[in-house]
Design an enzyme around this catalytic site. Structure first.
Site, mmCIF file in Angstrom:
data_model
loop_
_atom_site.group_PDB
_atom_site.id
_atom_site.type_symbol
_atom_site.label_atom_id
_atom_site.label_comp_id
_atom_site.label_asym_id
_atom_site.label_seq_id
_atom_site.Cartn_x
_atom_site.Cartn_y
_atom_site.Cartn_z
ATOM 1 N N ILE B 48 44.531 29.396 96.860
ATOM 2 C CA ILE B 48 43.581 29.894 95.867
ATOM 3 C C ILE B 48 42.375 28.969 95.730
ATOM 4 O O ILE B 48 42.508 27.746 95.682
ATOM 5 C CB ILE B 48 44.281 30.080 94.514
ATOM 6 C CG1 ILE B 48 45.223 31.277 94.657
ATOM 7 C CG2 ILE B 48 43.294 30.310 93.384
ATOM 8 C CD1 ILE B 48 46.256 31.342 93.619
ATOM 9 N N HIS B 50 40.315 28.085 93.143
ATOM 10 C CA HIS B 50 40.269 28.174 91.683
ATOM 11 C C HIS B 50 38.834 28.152 91.184
ATOM 12 O O HIS B 50 37.972 27.500 91.767
ATOM 13 C CB HIS B 50 41.033 27.007 91.068
ATOM 14 C CG HIS B 50 42.498 27.036 91.382
ATOM 15 N ND1 HIS B 50 43.370 27.861 90.724
ATOM 16 C CD2 HIS B 50 43.237 26.371 92.298
ATOM 17 C CE1 HIS B 50 44.594 27.685 91.223
ATOM 18 N NE2 HIS B 50 44.537 26.785 92.185
#
Lengths: 432, 486
Positions: B48, B50
């Protein structure tokens, strides 16, 4: 897609294993010109998984003699070639559409779209993996599905392990226990999570008992150890809910874990095409013509349901090939306005194939061949086929086990009774 | 010879730093303990990018995350790595959890994260229809994204290699010693000398600092294992956004996210382990992961799992990244404690590392001959039909599908073997082109990939490995050579 070369065929068979070969052959015998049939095979050669099944035991039912896998498929390959039926090897089908377009790719043809009058799905199945069943532990080399190990041994000529534990007593696992033993490996044990084996009785006798290989029922592998290579596995006994029982763990030193933990019909193409699938079999829902929920798309062999014996695959594929030919030739009304009766697995059964019976308006229902598997082992029982409370057929069985697919034929005379009756057809196991 | 810079560690931090440095007129080397780059936490994390609302304002995590997230789309383009800006949702299940969302949005705004918004449960389910009916409200972060972490790392390494960076594999650096004004990295009697050394050794970074003479190194690394499950494509819920629960003191918790390749990933849990190598999975761990995942997306099921894995995070005892020149060893730069959001931070962290090296005295003269893009990578399955046909005409090996689950051609596998940092084992092929990544987990293609490797490397089939020495198909310690018959 305008930028793709397009070809037209009356029948396209996806998969050149025993199912695809037999379906193509029978479609030809049913009146389709050989060059109007195309078998698409992803491997270098026709024959499918049988090519690596070099043990004997194939063909007892169909040819009345005991053949090896390559011999069995070899006979069909010969027939297909003799008939001049079209086939491509090294060709992968990448897509099937509901309007019967197949896209495939091969080094020779490139990326091609083929329009078909009818399609026979015969892609076979794949093996369930360690990842799917989530065996805990590390992820070293030396964890193979039984079929992968079989390929290494029988096709590539290398022995991928010396001290081997096998998880799962499916037929390939049992066959590989014998095969690896004969090649000099030590098969330490076969663990089966269920309280019964899912393999054929004859394979347990000939592949384990004859070689003194222990079969631990209600046991599973609860941990894999080793960094680069398997160093050992922990096996545990399981309770009736298949949960490992604490305190029963045993560590077995080995360099290889073989998995024979189930086969999954390979229906990614079918699913993408919109073919309805059966959650239990993992294969398409079909009628007695082996037609799927998409008109003109048929299925047979292990893509439809996982078989134990190739002889039954052949028979099923003949039926699918014939239906596909009839569909193309407009001989059979098949679905037109017909009533459909579901076939239901009743007491003691996991599934019944076909999942529905079509009652055509202007022609006989015809003979229906039912296949089914039980949920557990039953002794001295009757298998009862009934519709709307009326018993259509009863078969007495000494033993019914999940490991051996059962079947029964409903004659045309019997199936005509379904026309008048209402509701559904069901198959139950009834204790005597 | 003496390199200008030696990077210790071929994870995302090390490779991204090598990538940046390879744009300058420098002699750069990278030493890696494993046989490939991306072998630690980089290959086993949530993948991911973020948005940057988690980190406490003022920390390095906050600074690098927000800047890294902003740079990632362009970097992924240059490196030809799949990236998707899908956005993320942090879910609250009751009024009691609202202060957490409030705190996150405030942090995010201070950190400079654009577009943050607290939305109702209903709106959250519009954004992500697979979300649980029990979700009460959510923090929507539209700038969050997903990327393939190991491919990003491999691509950065490839470009660095293409620009002349030397890679030393199976080279676990035990310590850095000072000798005649140079630094020397020692590994089992082998040595690499450099003027500057970057410590990007992941879970072993603090250990390396101490072994090199920094007994009072201020950061401890606490190895924390996170287990994950990967779900089959086209099965189960079609999750399109990254979905988190509210974070706790143990981290961001179990999430459900799409991957750039079309799977769904569930995980991680967080458990302290003794060793940075302990990437085993447990049945309790997987149960925990699915329980956590189901709470967010009820359709998530272990029935659709195709594999599970674990990664060990390099959690710093200080809570923040430690990015500083050594106080004891001149020329040594520490990039330590790079846990989540390390992937998202890597584009910015690597810029900072180069800048710091400059301040430490490294002469940074741009190299006009360096190419900062990756040689084009063919992804057969994503081509248009006409492109597929042109390609097959030019090179028929692109018409031969080897991995049927992921539609990977022989041509792609050959390319993965032949390009810089080329694949030499089955797992390296898998990480580069996804052959064996699919639902059959290599059951079908691994013998075929092994055959290609055997031919290309000129070694017997039985000697082809899964992941380097000791993982041969035919076990090594066996008495015979494993050839049957004959």
């Amino acid at each position: 897609m305008a930028d793709t070369p397009t070809i037209n065929k009356k029948i396209i068979v996806i998969g050149g294993g025993p199912a695809g070969l037999a379906a193509a052959l029978e479609a030809h015998r049913s009146g389709i010109e050989p060059d109007e049939i195309l078998i698409i095979e992803r491997d270098k050669e026709l024959g499918g998984i049988l090519n690596q099944c070099i043990h004997a035991g194939f063909g007892l039912h169909f040819f009345g003699e005991e053949l090896t896998g390559p011999e069995y498929s070899g006979r069909f390959i010969e027939m297909v070639k003799e008939a001049g039926i079209g086939y491509l090897t090294g060709a992968m089908a990448l897509g099937v559409s509901a309007d019967r377009e197949v896209t495939f790719v091969s080094p020779e043809t490139g990326y091609v779209t083929a329009k078909a009058g009818a399609i026979v799905l015969a892609m076979g199945c794949r093996e369930r993996t360690r990842g799917a069943i989530g065996i805990p532990g590390t992820r070293p080399q030396g964890v193979f599905t039984a079929g992968t190990a079989q390929r290494y041994v029988n096709i590539e000529g290398i022995l991928p392990g010396r001290r081997i534990v096998i998880l799962g007593s499916g037929d390939i696992g049992l066959i590989m226990a014998r095969r690896l033993t004969l090649e000099g490996a030590k098969v330490l044990c076969v663990c089966e999570i269920m309280p019964y084996s899912s393999g054929l009785a004859r394979n347990i006798a000939q592949c384990l008992n004859d070689f003194g290989i222990p079969l631990y029922l209600s046991h599973t592998v609860t941990e894999i150890r080793g960094k680069n290579r398997v160093e050992g596995v922990v096996i545990s006994q399981v309770d009736e809910n298949r949960k490992p029982i604490p305190g029963t763990e045993r560590y077995i030193e080995c360099d290889t874990l073989l998995l024979s933990v189930g086969l999954i019909p390979e229906n990614e193409l079918s699913r993408a095409a919109g073919v309805q699938l059966d959650d239990v079999t993992g294969g398409p829902i079909v009628d007695q013509y082996l037609q799927t929920s998409i008109p003109g798309v048929f299925a047979c062999g292990n893509v439809l349901q996982v078989h134990d014996l190739v002889d039954y695959v052949t028979r099923e594929a003949f039926s699918a090939g014939r239906s596909a030919a009839n569909y193309v030739l407009g001989k059979a009304g098949l679905y037109d306005g017909a009533r459909v009766i579901p076939t239901l697995p009743g007491e003691g059964l996991r599934y019944v194939v076909p999942q529905r019976i079509v009652i055509p308006e202007n022609e006989p229902v015809g003979e229906v061949h039912l296949f089914y598997r039980s949920t557990a082992t039953y002794r001295d029982v009757k298998v009862v086929v009934s519709a709307g409370g009326e018993v259509l057929r009863t078969l007495r069985r000494k033993i019914v086990t999940p490991g051996e697919m059962e079947n029964c034929i409903l004659t045309a005379e019997i199936t005509e009774k379904l026309r008048a009756g209402a509701g559904e057809l069901r198959v139950d196991i009834v204790r005597e | 010879m003496t390199y200008d810079v030696l990077i210790v560690g071929g994870g995302i931090t090390g490779c991204m730093t090598a990538y940046r440095l390879s744009g300058y007129k420098l002699r750069v080397a990278l030493a890696e303990a494993a046989d490939d780059v991306a072998m630690g936490a980089t290959k086993a994390n949530s993948a991911i990018v973020h948005a940057g609302y988690d980190a406490v304002p003022g920390t390095l995590k906050a600074k690098f995350n927000v800047a890294g997230c902003a740079e990632m789309p362009e970097l992924a383009r240059l490196l030809d790595v799949p990236y998707k800006n899908c956005g993320s949702l942090v879910c609250a299940f009751s009024e009691e959890e609202m202060p957490v969302l409030q705190e996150l949005i405030e942090r995010g705004e201070k950190n400079g994260v654009p577009g943050l918004e607290i939305v109702s449960g209903e709106r959250a389910r519009e954004i992500e229809p697979t979300l649980s009916d029990n979700v009460y409200a959510a923090l929507w972060a539209p700038t969050a994204g997903i990327v393939c972490p190991y491919e990003l790392c491999i691509a950065a390494g490839e470009v660095a290699a293409q620009n002349g960076c030397d890679f030393y594999f199976d080279f676990p650096v035990e310590r850095i010693k000072m000798a005649e004004g140079r630094l020397v990295a020692v590994s089992h009697g082998r040595e690499i000398a450099a003027r500057f050394v970057v410590n990007a050794a992941g879970v072993y970074a603090a250990e390396l600092a101490r072994a090199s003479g920094e007994e009072d190194f201020p950061v401890d690394i606490i190895p924390r294992r996170g287990e994950y499950a990967l779900l089959d494509k086209g099965k189960g819920p079609r999750v399109r956004r990254v979905v988190f629960a509210c974070p706790s003191e143990r981290g961001k918790g179990i999430l459900v996210s799409p991957t750039v390749d079309g799977n769904v990933i569930v995980g991680p849990n967080a458990h302290r382990v003794d060793s940075g190598d302990d990437t085993s999975v447990t049945s309790e761990g997987l149960e925990e992961v699915f329980a956590g995942g189901k709470k967010l997306v009820p359709g998530v099921s272990s029935r659709d799992m195709i594999t599970s894995f674990a990664g060990v995070r390099a959690t710093p005892s200080t809570g923040d990244f430690y990015v500083k020149p050594s106080e004891r060893i001149p020329g040594l730069l520490h990039l330590v404690g790079i846990e989540s959001p390390g992937l998202a931070s890597s584009p910015a962290l690597s810029h900072a590392a180069v800048k710091l090296l400059g301040e430490m005295g490294l002469a940074l003269e741009e190299n006009p001959d360096a190419k900062m893009t990756r040689p084009p990578k063919i992804r057969f399955r994503l081509l248009r039909a006409s492109e597929k046909n042109e390609l097959i005409k030019r090179d028929p090996s692109y018409g031969r599908i080897v991995c049927r689950c992921e539609t990977i051609t022989e041509g792609e596998i050959l390319d993965a073997i032949r390009r810089p940092l080329g694949a030499r084992d089955l797992d390296m092929v898998k990480r580069r082109v996804r052959a064996g990544m699919g639902r059959c987990q290599g059951g079908f293609c691994s013998p075929r990939v092994a055959e290609i490797l055997s031919k290309e490397l000129g070694i017997p089939l039985g000697d082809v490995t899964k992941k380097g020495r000791g993982s041969e198909i035919v076990p090594r310690d066996s008495e015979s050579d494993g050839e049957l018959g004959g």
